[in-house]
Design a protein around this motif. Sequence first.
Motif, PDB file in Angstrom:
ATOM      1  N   ALA A 303       0.828  -1.206   0.000  1.00  0.00           N
ATOM      2  CA  ALA A 303       0.000   0.000   0.000  1.00  0.00           C
ATOM      3  C   ALA A 303       0.861   1.254   0.000  1.00  0.00           C
ATOM      4  O   ALA A 303       0.506   2.263  -0.630  1.00  0.00           O
ATOM      5  CB  ALA A 303      -0.935  -0.004   1.208  1.00  0.00           C
ATOM      6  N   ALA A 307       0.863   4.145  -2.869  1.00  0.00           N
ATOM      7  CA  ALA A 307       0.610   5.558  -2.595  1.00  0.00           C
ATOM      8  C   ALA A 307       1.567   6.480  -3.338  1.00  0.00           C
ATOM      9  O   ALA A 307       1.297   7.675  -3.473  1.00  0.00           O
ATOM     10  CB  ALA A 307       0.707   5.820  -1.091  1.00  0.00           C
ATOM     11  N   THR A 312      -4.130   4.100  -9.812  1.00  0.00           N
ATOM     12  CA  THR A 312      -4.910   3.627  -8.664  1.00  0.00           C
ATOM     13  C   THR A 312      -4.712   2.125  -8.506  1.00  0.00           C
ATOM     14  O   THR A 312      -4.748   1.380  -9.482  1.00  0.00           O
ATOM     15  CB  THR A 312      -6.403   3.941  -8.868  1.00  0.00           C
ATOM     16  N   ARG A 314      -5.997  -1.320  -6.450  1.00  0.00           N
ATOM     17  CA  ARG A 314      -7.077  -1.913  -5.648  1.00  0.00           C
ATOM     18  C   ARG A 314      -6.601  -3.263  -5.132  1.00  0.00           C
ATOM     19  O   ARG A 314      -6.267  -4.164  -5.922  1.00  0.00           O
ATOM     20  CB  ARG A 314      -8.334  -2.065  -6.494  1.00  0.00           C
ATOM     21  N   ALA A 333      -5.337   2.161   5.709  1.00  0.00           N
ATOM     22  CA  ALA A 333      -5.973   3.328   5.101  1.00  0.00           C
ATOM     23  C   ALA A 333      -5.723   4.580   5.938  1.00  0.00           C
ATOM     24  O   ALA A 333      -5.414   5.659   5.402  1.00  0.00           O
ATOM     25  CB  ALA A 333      -7.473   3.092   4.941  1.00  0.00           C
ATOM     26  N   THR A 337      -3.757   8.059   4.830  1.00  0.00           N
ATOM     27  CA  THR A 337      -4.499   9.315   4.929  1.00  0.00           C
ATOM     28  C   THR A 337      -3.789  10.303   5.851  1.00  0.00           C
ATOM     29  O   THR A 337      -3.699  11.499   5.564  1.00  0.00           O
ATOM     30  CB  THR A 337      -5.925   9.041   5.436  1.00  0.00           C
ATOM     31  N   ALA A 343      -6.771   6.956   0.317  1.00  0.00           N
ATOM     32  CA  ALA A 343      -7.089   5.535   0.364  1.00  0.00           C
ATOM     33  C   ALA A 343      -8.494   5.354   0.904  1.00  0.00           C
ATOM     34  O   ALA A 343      -8.929   6.101   1.786  1.00  0.00           O
ATOM     35  CB  ALA A 343      -6.085   4.783   1.244  1.00  0.00           C
ATOM     36  N   GLU A 345     -11.196   2.169   2.197  1.00  0.00           N
ATOM     37  CA  GLU A 345     -11.371   0.758   2.530  1.00  0.00           C
ATOM     38  C   GLU A 345     -12.793   0.310   2.236  1.00  0.00           C
ATOM     39  O   GLU A 345     -13.740   1.105   2.271  1.00  0.00           O
ATOM     40  CB  GLU A 345     -11.061   0.519   4.005  1.00  0.00           C
ATOM     41  N   LEU A 350      -9.020  -2.631  -0.341  1.00  0.00           N
ATOM     42  CA  LEU A 350      -8.439  -1.325  -0.065  1.00  0.00           C
ATOM     43  C   LEU A 350      -8.048  -0.709  -1.397  1.00  0.00           C
ATOM     44  O   LEU A 350      -7.375  -1.348  -2.213  1.00  0.00           O
ATOM     45  CB  LEU A 350      -7.194  -1.459   0.823  1.00  0.00           C
ATOM     46  N   THR A 351      -8.482   0.518  -1.629  1.00  0.00           N
ATOM     47  CA  THR A 351      -8.138   1.248  -2.848  1.00  0.00           C
ATOM     48  C   THR A 351      -7.186   2.377  -2.492  1.00  0.00           C
ATOM     49  O   THR A 351      -7.466   3.171  -1.583  1.00  0.00           O
ATOM     50  CB  THR A 351      -9.394   1.817  -3.522  1.00  0.00           C
ATOM     51  N   VAL A 352      -6.060   2.426  -3.185  1.00  0.00           N
ATOM     52  CA  VAL A 352      -5.034   3.439  -2.921  1.00  0.00           C
ATOM     53  C   VAL A 352      -4.789   4.225  -4.201  1.00  0.00           C
ATOM     54  O   VAL A 352      -4.526   3.640  -5.260  1.00  0.00           O
ATOM     55  CB  VAL A 352      -3.717   2.791  -2.443  1.00  0.00           C
ATOM     56  N   HIS A 353      -4.859   5.548  -4.087  1.00  0.00           N
ATOM     57  CA  HIS A 353      -4.624   6.431  -5.224  1.00  0.00           C
ATOM     58  C   HIS A 353      -3.201   6.981  -5.135  1.00  0.00           C
ATOM     59  O   HIS A 353      -2.802   7.538  -4.112  1.00  0.00           O
ATOM     60  CB  HIS A 353      -5.632   7.584  -5.221  1.00  0.00           C
TER      61      HIS A 353
END
Length: 414
Positions: A303, A307, A312, A314, A333, A337, A343, A345, A350-353
């Motif tokens: 993750a 970042a 993106t 996932r 997450a 942040t 991010a 959840e 978990l989605t991280v941009h």
Amino acid sequence: MDLQITPKKLSGAVTPPSSKSQAHRLLIAAALSGGISVIHGLADSQDIRATRRCLSAMCAGMEDLPDGTLRVHGLGNGIVIAPPYALLDCGESGSTLRFLIPVGLLIQGEASFTGRGRLMERPLKPYEDLFREKGIAWKLADNVLTVNGGRGYGTLALDPGTYRLPGNVSSQFFTGLLFVMPLLEGDSTLVSTTPLESRDYLEMTRQAQAAAGVTSRWLDENTLFVPGGQTYQSFEATAEADWSQAGFWYAADFLDSRVDIRGLNPDSAQGDKAVSELYWRLARPGDTEIDVSGCPDLLPPLAVMAAARSGTTRFVNAARLRMKESDRLSTTAALLTALGGRAEEGPDFLTVHGGTLTGGMVDCANDHRIAMAAAIAATACTGPVTVLGAQCVQKSYPDFWEVYKNLGGDIHVL
């Protein structure tokens, strides 16, 4: 202990500590043997201490030798005469607890387990359902689990036969049963009622057993055949370097540090060796999806990489991460942040941009992998990072902060 990290790239060579996943398994195989085994390269982490403590309480002898070598005097492949009312303290180690619950049925009389933190809240239902089906008493109250097969002296509490467990909760339940099934009088099968996740961890168990002369074989992708009437033999082995911990140094390298990671076995059965391939997938720009069902412990360092990349990411099939030392989907997450990342959840993802990390304050939530992920993320931040509860790395990587400093990390105790 709270730390402040001033962003700085790392440089130098590092050898990760020995794999605690492998070390747990070697220790248990050695303890079940009928002789004296020698294990080299053990790291002195809290989780390994927990397994050693429990095996010692079951009367396995432990003799420390120089340079992380341990001589183990085995229990002898049968009924264990432990001190009356011995309480097996598993600390915060899920592996210790889940591996040793079936082994505890070798104790003459009751076997009782306890732990700290969130340990006794972590899922045990696969064992509870199976034990009740097999007529084994199960009681969990006041942070203590007691099991009792109700058999007389000289008789194992389990019978040979077919054992069915869900494979989407944790492979640790399979490992625990696999340790004792070869000792039963007849043959048995161990069946996953769902697709088996983290299969590589079960292969690690089979490797440790093979070192002790105990065998099993796959009948199909979800069924193991375990011959009965086997005995564990004493052996000598060396614990491999840990691919799980190497993941953090891979992340540091991904974030433009220059870390030379040494001592890893590229042919290891450790599932987390997947980090070497996932590193290159994340290095390619664009949106991507990563299934972490087979390597859940890699989520925090992956993750952090996500970042800082372009696109993106996932991470899916990650529901089990909610029942680690912390709710690791939520705390990962929160980590990103807090450091200025983005991010979100979901129940099992978990989605991280990708973007830029600015720095900030991270609460480790008593989770060693969150603390280490925060330290690595700090190398790419534009401002300082404060890590609250940084001492939690003792669980798996006791000298992590010393290694971090030796690589050039700039950390100060607050």
